[in-house]
Design a protein around this motif. Structure first.
Motif, short mmCIF file in Angstrom:
data_model
loop_
_atom_site.label_atom_id
_atom_site.label_comp_id
_atom_site.label_asym_id
_atom_site.label_seq_id
_atom_site.Cartn_x
_atom_site.Cartn_y
_atom_site.Cartn_z
N ALA A 112 -7.07 -18.23 -0.87
CA ALA A 112 -6.42 -17.41 -1.90
C ALA A 112 -7.32 -16.29 -2.38
O ALA A 112 -6.83 -15.33 -3.00
N PHE A 113 -8.63 -16.39 -2.11
CA PHE A 113 -9.58 -15.38 -2.57
C PHE A 113 -10.26 -14.67 -1.40
O PHE A 113 -11.35 -14.13 -1.55
N SER A 114 -9.62 -14.66 -0.24
CA SER A 114 -10.17 -13.96 0.91
C SER A 114 -10.16 -12.46 0.65
O SER A 114 -9.38 -11.95 -0.17
N PRO A 115 -11.02 -11.69 1.34
CA PRO A 115 -11.04 -10.23 1.12
C PRO A 115 -9.68 -9.58 1.29
O PRO A 115 -9.31 -8.68 0.53
N ALA A 116 -8.91 -10.03 2.28
CA ALA A 116 -7.60 -9.43 2.52
C ALA A 116 -6.65 -9.71 1.36
O ALA A 116 -5.90 -8.83 0.92
N ARG A 117 -6.66 -10.95 0.83
CA ARG A 117 -5.80 -11.28 -0.30
C ARG A 117 -6.21 -10.52 -1.55
O ARG A 117 -5.37 -10.06 -2.32
N VAL A 118 -7.52 -10.39 -1.77
CA VAL A 118 -7.99 -9.65 -2.94
C VAL A 118 -7.58 -8.19 -2.85
O VAL A 118 -7.09 -7.60 -3.82
N ALA A 119 -7.75 -7.57 -1.67
CA ALA A 119 -7.34 -6.18 -1.49
C ALA A 119 -5.85 -6.01 -1.74
O ALA A 119 -5.41 -5.00 -2.31
N GLY A 120 -5.08 -7.01 -1.35
CA GLY A 120 -3.64 -6.96 -1.57
C GLY A 120 -3.23 -7.05 -3.02
O GLY A 120 -2.08 -6.75 -3.37
N CYS A 121 -4.15 -7.47 -3.88
CA CYS A 121 -3.87 -7.58 -5.33
C CYS A 121 -4.25 -6.33 -6.09
O CYS A 121 -4.06 -6.28 -7.32
N ALA A 122 -4.82 -5.33 -5.43
CA ALA A 122 -5.32 -4.15 -6.13
C ALA A 122 -4.23 -3.46 -6.93
O ALA A 122 -4.44 -3.05 -8.08
N ASP A 123 -3.05 -3.30 -6.34
CA ASP A 123 -1.98 -2.60 -7.05
C ASP A 123 -1.54 -3.35 -8.30
O ASP A 123 -1.31 -2.75 -9.35
N LEU A 124 -1.40 -4.68 -8.19
CA LEU A 124 -0.96 -5.42 -9.38
C LEU A 124 -2.02 -5.38 -10.48
O LEU A 124 -1.70 -5.37 -11.67
N MET A 125 -3.30 -5.32 -10.09
CA MET A 125 -4.36 -5.18 -11.10
C MET A 125 -4.21 -3.86 -11.84
O MET A 125 -4.33 -3.80 -13.06
N GLY A 126 -3.95 -2.79 -11.09
CA GLY A 126 -3.74 -1.50 -11.72
C GLY A 126 -2.51 -1.48 -12.59
O GLY A 126 -2.51 -0.89 -13.68
N GLU A 127 -1.45 -2.13 -12.15
CA GLU A 127 -0.22 -2.18 -12.94
C GLU A 127 -0.45 -2.88 -14.28
O GLU A 127 0.01 -2.41 -15.33
N GLU A 128 -1.16 -3.99 -14.25
CA GLU A 128 -1.41 -4.72 -15.50
C GLU A 128 -2.32 -3.92 -16.42
O GLU A 128 -2.13 -3.91 -17.64
N ALA A 129 -3.32 -3.23 -15.86
CA ALA A 129 -4.20 -2.41 -16.69
C ALA A 129 -3.42 -1.26 -17.33
O ALA A 129 -3.61 -0.93 -18.51
N ALA A 130 -2.53 -0.63 -16.55
CA ALA A 130 -1.73 0.45 -17.10
C ALA A 130 -0.80 -0.04 -18.19
O ALA A 130 -0.58 0.64 -19.20
N SER A 131 -0.28 -1.25 -18.02
CA SER A 131 0.70 -1.75 -18.99
C SER A 131 0.08 -2.00 -20.36
O SER A 131 0.76 -1.83 -21.38
N VAL A 132 -1.19 -2.41 -20.41
CA VAL A 132 -1.77 -2.74 -21.72
C VAL A 132 -2.08 -1.49 -22.54
O VAL A 132 -2.15 -1.56 -23.77
N CYS A 133 -2.26 -0.34 -21.88
CA CYS A 133 -2.59 0.86 -22.65
C CYS A 133 -1.44 1.86 -22.70
O CYS A 133 -1.60 2.97 -23.22
N ARG A 134 -0.28 1.48 -22.20
CA ARG A 134 0.86 2.41 -22.18
C ARG A 134 1.32 2.78 -23.58
O ARG A 134 1.77 3.90 -23.83
N SER A 135 1.22 1.84 -24.51
CA SER A 135 1.73 2.09 -25.86
C SER A 135 0.67 2.66 -26.82
O SER A 135 0.97 2.92 -27.99
N TRP A 136 -0.56 2.85 -26.36
CA TRP A 136 -1.61 3.38 -27.23
C TRP A 136 -1.29 4.82 -27.63
O TRP A 136 -0.67 5.58 -26.87
N ARG A 137 -1.75 5.20 -28.83
CA ARG A 137 -1.52 6.54 -29.34
C ARG A 137 -2.84 7.15 -29.81
O ARG A 137 -3.73 6.42 -30.26
#
Length: 487
Positions: A112-137
């Motif tokens: 579950a933590f192989s390099p290929a699986r980790v690389a495949g999670c990059a987009d979801l990591m970015g999505e979650e990071a974007a979601s937490v600061c979307r409402s900041w002003r």
């Protein structure tokens, strides 16, 4: 390969820390001023005896000795006050299990933590990071600690459970973990069981938080069994348990393990082990990474030169993207150096224990079977002999070609040897993705100009970090692009 010739064995020193109080030993100093207390110990030897309540223990202060200990897990096994307490929460999951069961469990989780699986999670990591600061002003005071806990809960829950952890249950996970990490630290430095059996408000809160965390995981497992299989880590664990049968109230399976003990056959997980692994990964995946990220933004707020250089790299690498993908992550060299330097200066995992499985020798001192040893990445990371000007935040230490690297045992944010954190690459990737995504759009400023030193609990990091949002203009006369899903 190193061409250095072997030299004589070092002459190690051993001593005893002063200030032992009756019954409490050094627990008061370790609880009230833990980092300051640890930093006094090397003056008394490379191996220093202390008291945890009535229990004798030894703190290993020298990197080479720590490296030797971690590379010999058969002699220095997971154990001692920290892991005794963690087992009450995590059971015998990958982090807390004994050495004789570790290889079986790691083989099941490693894919579950192989390099290929980790690389495949990059987009979801970015999505979650974007979601937490979307409402900041602009000008808003943001509870950065809460936001980052939401971020890491989102990433970890998607890795473990896909989209099964809704907002309500995610908030319950964060609330329970906050109580647990504070309670674990107290129980580690004062390992006197009778104190924690008393019906005090703090003890009741801790027990309730542990029970709620387990219940949440049990509910998610039960829902998945009734639903459609998913290609997440829970699905992997359930597949590993299929041939092991059910345990506890559901009867005995092929492994013969009971709900409250035992373990499955090779390659098989019992029901309890499935829960233990999920609780383990929730605690380590959510809390530790959030504390690291909080320290990153706290340090950047105090070091504008490093922040400016980070922003320059993020703007150049991400170009028109709102968050990095797998390709961009490899080019965020300075951003990764910022995370690495944060892990050196303020490691979330700052104190660990080991237990000797036989009589042995360390630093010229004979240690009996069952001896408790402690080592502190925080202490090791602040040694001037390993890291010049160790109190300074200097990400350039880690840029390619700048250093030959620290000696073995000097930098241990994820431990070492066969018990090194299984999710180290995942955690680093998540941290780099989160820092780059947030820094792409916002500067986070300290209202008073200073963030201050974090106070340790079971992990080290800022627990109530509030910073001011300042939007970034990427080009003259332009405002930042709106934060949205990773493109």
């Amino acid at each position: 390969m190193s061409q250095a010739l072997p030299g004589p064995d070092p002459v190690w020193t051993a001593g005893t820390a002063p200030g032992i109080f009756p019954f409490l030993g050094h627990a008061t100093a370790l609880f009230r001023r833990p980092l300051d207390f640890l930093e006094t110990l090397p003056a008394h030897g490379d191996l220093v005896e202390i008291r945890l309540g009535p229990r004798r223990a030894w703190v290993v202060c020298e990197p080479r000795l720590v490296h030797r200990m971690l590379m010999d897990p058969a002699t220095f096994d997971k154990g001692g006050p920290l892991y005794d307490r963690l087992r009450g929460l995590m059971g015998d999951g990958l982090v807390t299990c004994r050495q004789d069961d570790h290889r079986r469990q790691r083989r099941l989780l490693q894919p579950a933590f192989s390099p290929a699986r980790v690389a495949g999670c990059a987009d979801l990591m970015g999505e979650e990071a974007a979601s937490v600061c979307r409402s900041w002003r602009p000008g808003q005071r943001v509870d950065v600690t809460a936001a980052l806990l939401a971020l890491t809960t989102g990433v970890t829950s998607r890795l473990l459970f896909s989209d099964s952890l809704d907002d309500r249950r995610a908030a319950e996970v964060r609330s329970a973990l906050a109580v647990v990490v504070q309670g674990l630290f107290v129980r580690t430095v004062v390992p006197v069981d009778a104190l924690f059996r008393l019906p005090t408000p703090g003890n009741r809160r801790y027990r309730a938080a542990v029970a709620r965390l387990r219940a949440l995981v049990d509910d998610l497992v039960a829902e998945r069994r009734r639903g459609v299989p998913r290609a997440d880590l829970l699905g992997t664990l359930l597949a590993a348990g299929k041939d092991g049968g059910r345990t506890g109230d559901e009867g005995s399976g092929a492994s013969g393990a009971s709900e409250e003990g035992g373990r499955g056959a090779a390659g098989v997980l019992t029901e309890r082990e499935i829960r233990d692994q999920l609780v383990t990964l929730l605690l380590t995946g959510v809390e530790s990474t959030a504390m690291c990220l909080g320290s990153v933004f706290g340090l950047l707020a105090e070091h504008p030169e490093a922040e400016h250089r980070l922003h320059e790299e993020v703007d150049a690498v991400l170009a028109g993207r709102t968050a990095p993908g797998a390709g961009e992550l490899t080019r965020l060299v300075y951003t990764r150096s910022v995370v690495t330097e944060t892990l050196r200066l303020r490691p979330p995992g700052w104190l660990f224990t080991r237990l000797t499985t036989r009589e042995t020798e360390l630093a010229g001192r004979r240690l009996p079977r069952g001896a408790t040893l402690l080592y502190s990445p925080y202490l090791l990371h602040h040694r001037a002999a390993s890291f010049p000007r160790p109190e300074e935040f200097r990400p350039e230490r880690w840029l390619p070609g700048r250093t030959a690297g620290p000696p073995p045992g000097a930098l241990l944010p994820f431990a070492a040897g066969s018990r090194k954190c299984v999710g180290d690459t995942f955690a680093m990737t998540e941290a780099v993705a989160a820092v780059a995504t947030i820094a792409r759009h916002w500067r986070l400023r300290a209202p008073s100009g200073r963030v201050g030193r974090p106070r340790p609990a079971a992990t080290l990091g800022p627990r109530s970090l509030v910073l001011l949002c300042e939007p970034r203009a990427h080009l003259p006369g332009r405002t930042p692009a709106p934060v949205s899903r990773a493109e």
